[in-house]
Motif scaffolding. Structure first.
Motif, mmCIF file in Angstrom:
data_model
loop_
_atom_site.group_PDB
_atom_site.id
_atom_site.type_symbol
_atom_site.label_atom_id
_atom_site.label_comp_id
_atom_site.label_asym_id
_atom_site.label_seq_id
_atom_site.Cartn_x
_atom_site.Cartn_y
_atom_site.Cartn_z
ATOM 1 N N THR A 8 0.833 -1.214 0.000
ATOM 2 C CA THR A 8 0.000 0.000 0.000
ATOM 3 C C THR A 8 0.867 1.264 0.000
ATOM 4 O OG1 THR A 8 -0.217 -0.130 2.400
ATOM 5 C CG2 THR A 8 -1.971 -1.130 1.073
ATOM 6 N N GLY A 9 1.907 1.224 -0.838
ATOM 7 C CA GLY A 9 2.709 2.423 -1.069
ATOM 8 C C GLY A 9 2.006 3.303 -2.083
ATOM 9 N N MET A 10 2.792 3.983 -2.908
ATOM 10 C CA MET A 10 2.218 4.949 -3.842
ATOM 11 C C MET A 10 1.159 4.314 -4.758
ATOM 12 S SD MET A 10 4.020 6.999 -6.872
ATOM 13 C CE MET A 10 3.236 5.999 -8.107
ATOM 14 N N ALA A 31 -2.632 -5.630 2.810
ATOM 15 C CA ALA A 31 -1.471 -6.346 3.365
ATOM 16 C C ALA A 31 -0.220 -5.543 3.062
ATOM 17 C CB ALA A 31 -1.369 -7.736 2.731
ATOM 18 N N ASP A 32 0.510 -5.207 4.108
ATOM 19 C CA ASP A 32 1.792 -4.502 3.926
ATOM 20 C C ASP A 32 2.600 -4.699 5.208
ATOM 21 O OD1 ASP A 32 2.687 -1.829 1.927
ATOM 22 O OD2 ASP A 32 3.850 -2.288 3.739
ATOM 23 N N ASN A 34 4.865 -2.818 6.385
ATOM 24 C CA ASN A 34 5.289 -1.554 7.001
ATOM 25 C C ASN A 34 4.102 -0.717 7.473
ATOM 26 O OD1 ASN A 34 8.214 -1.644 6.677
ATOM 27 N ND2 ASN A 34 7.777 -1.630 4.485
ATOM 28 N N GLU A 35 4.286 -0.114 8.649
ATOM 29 C CA GLU A 35 3.175 0.610 9.279
ATOM 30 C C GLU A 35 2.795 1.892 8.516
ATOM 31 O OE1 GLU A 35 3.823 1.527 13.381
ATOM 32 O OE2 GLU A 35 1.843 2.456 13.566
ATOM 33 N N LYS A 36 3.822 2.635 8.085
ATOM 34 C CA LYS A 36 3.542 3.916 7.425
ATOM 35 C C LYS A 36 2.624 3.749 6.204
ATOM 36 C CE LYS A 36 6.616 7.867 7.520
ATOM 37 N NZ LYS A 36 7.874 8.406 7.042
ATOM 38 N N PRO A 37 2.985 2.854 5.257
ATOM 39 C CA PRO A 37 2.083 2.683 4.106
ATOM 40 C C PRO A 37 0.723 2.118 4.481
ATOM 41 C CG PRO A 37 4.047 1.261 3.908
ATOM 42 C CD PRO A 37 4.276 2.159 5.064
ATOM 43 N N ARG A 38 0.662 1.339 5.563
ATOM 44 C CA ARG A 38 -0.665 0.851 6.001
ATOM 45 C C ARG A 38 -1.524 2.048 6.402
ATOM 46 N NH1 ARG A 38 2.188 -3.624 8.922
ATOM 47 N NH2 ARG A 38 1.883 -2.431 10.836
ATOM 48 N N ASN A 39 -0.906 3.038 7.061
ATOM 49 C CA ASN A 39 -1.659 4.252 7.449
ATOM 50 C C ASN A 39 -2.048 5.087 6.229
ATOM 51 O OD1 ASN A 39 -1.674 3.640 10.137
ATOM 52 N ND2 ASN A 39 0.278 4.642 10.541
ATOM 53 N N TRP A 40 -1.131 5.143 5.208
ATOM 54 C CA TRP A 40 -1.504 5.847 3.967
ATOM 55 C C TRP A 40 -2.757 5.209 3.377
ATOM 56 C CZ3 TRP A 40 4.047 5.146 1.531
ATOM 57 C CH2 TRP A 40 4.944 6.002 2.169
ATOM 58 N N VAL A 54 -3.416 -6.703 7.477
ATOM 59 C CA VAL A 54 -2.491 -7.806 7.796
ATOM 60 C C VAL A 54 -1.074 -7.416 7.377
ATOM 61 C CG1 VAL A 54 -4.261 -9.601 7.611
ATOM 62 C CG2 VAL A 54 -2.906 -9.036 5.602
ATOM 63 N N ASP A 55 -0.082 -7.978 8.104
ATOM 64 C CA ASP A 55 1.334 -7.737 7.778
ATOM 65 C C ASP A 55 1.741 -8.592 6.591
ATOM 66 O OD1 ASP A 55 1.393 -6.304 10.045
ATOM 67 O OD2 ASP A 55 2.734 -7.628 11.167
#
Ligand SMILES: NC(=O)c1ccc[n+]([C@@H]2O[C@H](COP(=O)([O-])OP(=O)(O)OC[C@H]3O[C@@H](n4cnc5c(N)ncnc54)[C@H](O)[C@@H]3O)[C@@H](O)[C@H]2O)c1
Length: 347
Positions: A8-10, A31-32, A34-40, A54-55
């Motif tokens: 869930t990056g760019m 599913a990602d 990393n926390e930052k892209p999950r928040n994006w 989910v991670d």
């Protein structure tokens, strides 16, 4: 229709925003690791979706889903497809399909062995100006030469900057230019035979090191592709030209005329050898409900993917298209390394 997005990056967030503009769709999970892209992603969901988070994308296998968008880094595509191949999920797999020919062949085998589709996200086909341009190519007579120029800025920063190394991205001519090789294949309607290329990393990322290793991705190249019907295609790529008024220019020249389009100003011209000249701005497809980062192309692609699922149609962009575009990029990278023409691996 129940969706999940892996990565869930760019681009993953662009897919989520597209889905939010399409009725009768739910984003059930993301599913990602990393926390930052999950928040994006949660931000991109707004009030429309409340996905499970989910991670590890393998946890998606136990969910009731119709489709999964794979928007994780290029080098992870093969493992995600391997792990999800035995599910009933339709897969929308971001470009490039894979970073090596061996992996791309494996994806074709996995695709052939399963019922649900794998659609490769070569979305430049869906840009309004590109689609319009491709439809008018027959008006140049017998196509002889096809030219694409992309002059833009450097690669953007990515999560963990995975795109700074050839081993992660497949190399610039695979990662970025698979889109353009796909357009060449569509325009020529023929099989690419060989690649001759010259390129280098001359300006960008030269002082960037990661764990002591310097970035190794090229930032400019000329690539010539020879087709089995005699058509020659050429790609002019420069990634230190952000001042360029247009990012892409496409030109098709045939026995009776020349067709050109520029993106994003969408100016098209058709000039005939007899002296007639037609010029106008290509309008955006009125069906685009969300422009996003790619002039509405990823929205139209997402809608076409959903339509294919609903109607049981085959993918418009399949794993063979994905393979071909990767094989051309790999041959071009090899030609740069060896200084020799390189045969493009057939399927
Ligand atoms: N179609 C297009 O025009 C277009 C444009 C940009 C990117 N892309 C493609 O989309 C994909 C993602 O690119 P991006 O620009 O969003 O990169 P990005 O770095 O912004 O996002 C990638 C995300 O994947 C996550 N990730 C890493 N390993 C993972 C794994 N094993 N499982 C799940 N998630 C994982 C990262 O945490 C990150 O959030 C790439 O394949 C890229 O080539 C396509």
């Amino acid at each position: 229709m129940k969706f999940a997005v892996v990565g869930t990056g760019m681009m993953g967030c662009e897919h989520i925003r597209n889905l939010a503009h399409i009725p009768d769709v739910d984003l059930v999970a993301i599913a990602d690791p990393n926390e930052k892209p999950r928040n994006w992603a949660l931000k991109a969901c707004g009030d429309r979706f409340s996905p499970k988070i989910v991670d590890d994308y393998r946890d998606l296998k136990s969910l009731d889903l119709d489709a999964v968008v794979i928007a994780s880094p290029n080098f992870t595509h093969i493992n995600v497809v391997r792990d999800l191949a035995d599910t009933s999920f339709h897969l929308l797999l971001e470009k490039p399909m894979c970073t090596t020919l061996e992996d791309a062949r494996e994806v074709i085998d996995l695709d052939d062995a399963r019922e649900p589709m794998i659609w490769v996200a070569l979305e430049y086909r869906y840009m309004s100006a590109t689609t319009h341009f491709l439809n008018r190519i027959p008006e140049v007579g017998d196509l002889k030469m096809f030219f694409i120029r992309e002059h833009r800025g450097p690669f953007l920063r990515k999560v963990d900057n995975w795109n700074r190394f050839n081993r992660n991205s497949g190399g610039t001519l695979v990662e970025k230019c698979c889109h353009f090789f796909d357009l060449m294949n569509l325009a020529t309607g023929a099989h690419p035979v060989s690649a001759m290329a010259s390129g280098n990393q001359d300006v960008n990322h030269l002082d960037e090191t990661y764990d002591g290793e310097r970035s190794d991705i090229l930032d400019n190249a000329f690539t010539i592709i020879n087709y089995d019907n005699g058509v020659r295609a050429c790609l002019d790529l420069c990634m230190f030209a952000e001042g360029s008024p247009n990012e892409q220019e496409l030109t098709a020249t045939g026995s009776s005329g020349k067709l050109e389009v520029r993106i994003p100003n969408n100016q098209l011209s058709l000039s005939k050898r007899t002296g007639e000249l037609e010029e106008y701005e290509v309008p955006h497809d009125p069906d685009i409900a969300f422009m996003g980062l790619h002039h509405g192309a990823s929205y139209l692609e997402q809608k076409a993917f959903i339509h294919a699922i609903r109607t049981g149609k085959p993918p418009s962009v399949n794993t063979r298209d994905g393979f071909q575009s990767v094989a051309m990029g790999i041959a071009a990278q090899e030609s740069i390394a060896s200084g020799q023409p390189v045969a493009i691996q057939p399927l």
